[in-house]
Motif scaffolding. Structure first.
Motif, PDB file in Angstrom:
ATOM      1  N   ILE A 195      35.987  53.327 -68.112  1.00  0.00           N
ATOM      2  CA  ILE A 195      34.894  53.056 -67.178  1.00  0.00           C
ATOM      3  C   ILE A 195      33.613  52.760 -67.959  1.00  0.00           C
ATOM      4  O   ILE A 195      33.196  53.564 -68.791  1.00  0.00           O
ATOM      5  N   LEU A 196      33.018  51.629 -67.676  1.00  0.00           N
ATOM      6  CA  LEU A 196      31.707  51.283 -68.222  1.00  0.00           C
ATOM      7  C   LEU A 196      30.751  51.246 -67.041  1.00  0.00           C
ATOM      8  O   LEU A 196      30.922  50.445 -66.122  1.00  0.00           O
ATOM      9  N   LYS A 197      29.740  52.123 -67.051  1.00  0.00           N
ATOM     10  CA  LYS A 197      28.850  52.299 -65.901  1.00  0.00           C
ATOM     11  C   LYS A 197      27.460  51.733 -66.165  1.00  0.00           C
ATOM     12  O   LYS A 197      26.884  51.961 -67.220  1.00  0.00           O
ATOM     13  N   ARG A 198      26.967  51.052 -65.175  1.00  0.00           N
ATOM     14  CA  ARG A 198      25.574  50.600 -65.086  1.00  0.00           C
ATOM     15  C   ARG A 198      25.055  49.921 -66.355  1.00  0.00           C
ATOM     16  O   ARG A 198      23.977  50.219 -66.861  1.00  0.00           O
ATOM     17  N   MET A 199      25.854  48.979 -66.841  1.00  0.00           N
ATOM     18  CA  MET A 199      25.388  48.147 -67.951  1.00  0.00           C
ATOM     19  C   MET A 199      24.275  47.262 -67.394  1.00  0.00           C
ATOM     20  O   MET A 199      24.405  46.707 -66.310  1.00  0.00           O
ATOM     21  N   GLN A 200      23.186  47.156 -68.107  1.00  0.00           N
ATOM     22  CA  GLN A 200      22.035  46.398 -67.612  1.00  0.00           C
ATOM     23  C   GLN A 200      21.849  45.139 -68.446  1.00  0.00           C
ATOM     24  O   GLN A 200      21.857  45.193 -69.679  1.00  0.00           O
ATOM     25  N   PHE A 201      21.663  44.011 -67.733  1.00  0.00           N
ATOM     26  CA  PHE A 201      21.476  42.721 -68.392  1.00  0.00           C
ATOM     27  C   PHE A 201      20.383  41.942 -67.668  1.00  0.00           C
ATOM     28  O   PHE A 201      20.053  42.236 -66.528  1.00  0.00           O
ATOM     29  N   TYR A 202      19.875  40.924 -68.338  1.00  0.00           N
ATOM     30  CA  TYR A 202      18.899  40.023 -67.727  1.00  0.00           C
ATOM     31  C   TYR A 202      19.556  38.656 -67.625  1.00  0.00           C
ATOM     32  O   TYR A 202      20.002  38.087 -68.623  1.00  0.00           O
ATOM     33  N   GLY A 203      19.647  38.144 -66.397  1.00  0.00           N
ATOM     34  CA  GLY A 203      20.345  36.883 -66.199  1.00  0.00           C
ATOM     35  C   GLY A 203      19.634  35.981 -65.216  1.00  0.00           C
ATOM     36  O   GLY A 203      18.625  36.350 -64.610  1.00  0.00           O
ATOM     37  N   TYR A 204      20.201  34.797 -65.030  1.00  0.00           N
ATOM     38  CA  TYR A 204      19.604  33.744 -64.208  1.00  0.00           C
ATOM     39  C   TYR A 204      20.613  33.298 -63.151  1.00  0.00           C
ATOM     40  O   TYR A 204      21.152  32.197 -63.207  1.00  0.00           O
ATOM     41  N   HIS A 205      20.857  34.161 -62.190  1.00  0.00           N
ATOM     42  CA  HIS A 205      21.857  33.901 -61.162  1.00  0.00           C
ATOM     43  C   HIS A 205      21.196  33.963 -59.787  1.00  0.00           C
ATOM     44  O   HIS A 205      20.419  34.875 -59.513  1.00  0.00           O
ATOM     45  N   GLY A 206      21.518  32.993 -58.945  1.00  0.00           N
ATOM     46  CA  GLY A 206      20.986  32.996 -57.591  1.00  0.00           C
ATOM     47  C   GLY A 206      20.895  31.587 -57.039  1.00  0.00           C
ATOM     48  O   GLY A 206      21.024  30.601 -57.764  1.00  0.00           O
ATOM     49  N   LEU A 207      20.652  31.513 -55.757  1.00  0.00           N
ATOM     50  CA  LEU A 207      20.552  30.227 -55.070  1.00  0.00           C
ATOM     51  C   LEU A 207      19.169  29.599 -55.181  1.00  0.00           C
ATOM     52  O   LEU A 207      19.033  28.380 -55.147  1.00  0.00           O
ATOM     53  N   LEU A 208      18.152  30.435 -55.293  1.00  0.00           N
ATOM     54  CA  LEU A 208      16.782  29.927 -55.284  1.00  0.00           C
ATOM     55  C   LEU A 208      16.347  29.461 -56.677  1.00  0.00           C
ATOM     56  O   LEU A 208      16.686  30.083 -57.679  1.00  0.00           O
ATOM     57  N   PRO A 209      15.587  28.376 -56.740  1.00  0.00           N
ATOM     58  CA  PRO A 209      15.154  27.843 -58.042  1.00  0.00           C
ATOM     59  C   PRO A 209      14.421  28.874 -58.903  1.00  0.00           C
ATOM     60  O   PRO A 209      14.616  28.910 -60.114  1.00  0.00           O
ATOM     61  N   GLU A 210      13.586  29.712 -58.277  1.00  0.00           N
ATOM     62  CA  GLU A 210      12.851  30.703 -59.071  1.00  0.00           C
ATOM     63  C   GLU A 210      13.776  31.737 -59.712  1.00  0.00           C
ATOM     64  O   GLU A 210      13.476  32.287 -60.771  1.00  0.00           O
ATOM     65  N   GLU A 211      14.923  32.005 -59.085  1.00  0.00           N
ATOM     66  CA  GLU A 211      15.890  32.931 -59.687  1.00  0.00           C
ATOM     67  C   GLU A 211      16.472  32.342 -60.963  1.00  0.00           C
ATOM     68  O   GLU A 211      16.731  33.054 -61.919  1.00  0.00           O
ATOM     69  N   ASN A 212      16.668  31.034 -60.964  1.00  0.00           N
ATOM     70  CA  ASN A 212      17.227  30.361 -62.131  1.00  0.00           C
ATOM     71  C   ASN A 212      16.186  30.111 -63.209  1.00  0.00           C
ATOM     72  O   ASN A 212      16.531  29.887 -64.363  1.00  0.00           O
ATOM     73  N   THR A 213      14.908  30.155 -62.834  1.00  0.00           N
ATOM     74  CA  THR A 213      13.821  29.943 -63.791  1.00  0.00           C
ATOM     75  C   THR A 213      13.305  31.260 -64.355  1.00  0.00           C
ATOM     76  O   THR A 213      13.171  31.420 -65.563  1.00  0.00           O
ATOM     77  N   LEU A 214      13.021  32.217 -63.461  1.00  0.00           N
ATOM     78  CA  LEU A 214      12.422  33.487 -63.882  1.00  0.00           C
ATOM     79  C   LEU A 214      13.464  34.511 -64.319  1.00  0.00           C
ATOM     80  O   LEU A 214      13.185  35.349 -65.165  1.00  0.00           O
ATOM     81  N   GLY A 215      14.639  34.485 -63.691  1.00  0.00           N
ATOM     82  CA  GLY A 215      15.673  35.466 -63.997  1.00  0.00           C
ATOM     83  C   GLY A 215      15.350  36.825 -63.404  1.00  0.00           C
ATOM     84  O   GLY A 215      14.303  37.031 -62.798  1.00  0.00           O
ATOM     85  N   GLN A 216      16.279  37.763 -63.588  1.00  0.00           N
ATOM     86  CA  GLN A 216      16.102  39.123 -63.085  1.00  0.00           C
ATOM     87  C   GLN A 216      17.157  40.042 -63.689  1.00  0.00           C
ATOM     88  O   GLN A 216      18.082  39.595 -64.365  1.00  0.00           O
ATOM     89  N   ARG A 217      17.012  41.325 -63.407  1.00  0.00           N
ATOM     90  CA  ARG A 217      17.970  42.325 -63.890  1.00  0.00           C
ATOM     91  C   ARG A 217      19.250  42.287 -63.065  1.00  0.00           C
ATOM     92  O   ARG A 217      19.215  42.027 -61.864  1.00  0.00           O
ATOM     93  N   PHE A 218      20.343  42.591 -63.721  1.00  0.00           N
ATOM     94  CA  PHE A 218      21.627  42.778 -63.066  1.00  0.00           C
ATOM     95  C   PHE A 218      22.293  43.997 -63.691  1.00  0.00           C
ATOM     96  O   PHE A 218      22.146  44.241 -64.891  1.00  0.00           O
ATOM     97  N   TYR A 219      22.997  44.754 -62.879  1.00  0.00           N
ATOM     98  CA  TYR A 219      23.786  45.876 -63.372  1.00  0.00           C
ATOM     99  C   TYR A 219      25.252  45.568 -63.140  1.00  0.00           C
ATOM    100  O   TYR A 219      25.626  45.028 -62.099  1.00  0.00           O
ATOM    101  N   VAL A 220      26.071  45.925 -64.108  1.00  0.00           N
ATOM    102  CA  VAL A 220      27.503  45.704 -63.989  1.00  0.00           C
ATOM    103  C   VAL A 220      28.227  47.007 -64.304  1.00  0.00           C
ATOM    104  O   VAL A 220      27.933  47.673 -65.303  1.00  0.00           O
ATOM    105  N   ASP A 221      29.170  47.363 -63.436  1.00  0.00           N
ATOM    106  CA  ASP A 221      30.107  48.463 -63.676  1.00  0.00           C
ATOM    107  C   ASP A 221      31.482  47.836 -63.817  1.00  0.00           C
ATOM    108  O   ASP A 221      31.828  46.905 -63.071  1.00  0.00           O
ATOM    109  N   ALA A 222      32.264  48.341 -64.748  1.00  0.00           N
ATOM    110  CA  ALA A 222      33.618  47.824 -64.944  1.00  0.00           C
ATOM    111  C   ALA A 222      34.589  48.988 -65.082  1.00  0.00           C
ATOM    112  O   ALA A 222      34.384  49.860 -65.928  1.00  0.00           O
TER     113      ALA A 222
END
Length: 121
Positions: free
Chosen positions: A5-32
């Motif tokens: 189990i890998l919990k709450r890995m934090q990354f900064y990425g550029y995912h989303g439908l809106l142009p500002e999401e792809n330009t500014l980016g934001q935090r994402f957490y991933v659990d695996a």
């Protein structure tokens, strides 16, 4: 089934439908949750009998930080696909992607998707 189990890995990425999401980016957490038998590794104490979670982290980091997706559903799918390609001992995985600050109005903690995939033979 055993799991790593890998919990709450934090990354900064550029995912989303809106142009500002792809330009500014934001935090994402991933659990695996990585489903595989850990019996042999537990008995042998040998890394080759398990999945190296440091390598798993790096694979996930590369996908989240170096690629761009419109949907976090597609991001989760890409992570699962890469893990199956990279780790032959992996039998199944659960991938949970959290987007804590989506640009939608309202009061909520976050939005997330979770997928469960099994290796196809």
């Amino acid at each position: 089934m055993d799991k790593i189990i890998l919990k709450r890995m934090q990354f900064y990425g550029y995912h989303g439908l809106l142009p500002e999401e792809n330009t500014l980016g934001q935090r994402f957490y991933v659990d695996a949750d990585l489903h595989l038998s850990l019996k042999k590794a537990g008995e042998s104490d040998a890394m080759e009998d398990s999945v190296h979670y440091g390598e798993v982290y790096e694979k996930i980091k590369d996908i989240v930080e170096k690629k761009s997706f419109h949907l976090i559903e597609a991001l989760a799918e890409a992570i699962a696909d890469e893990l199956f390609i990279s780790f032959e001992l992996l039998e199944a995985c659960t991938i949970h992607v959290t987007k804590p600050d989506p640009p939608i109005p309202g009061y909520y903690e976050s939005v997330a998707v979770e997928i469960y995939r099994e290796r196809t033979k």
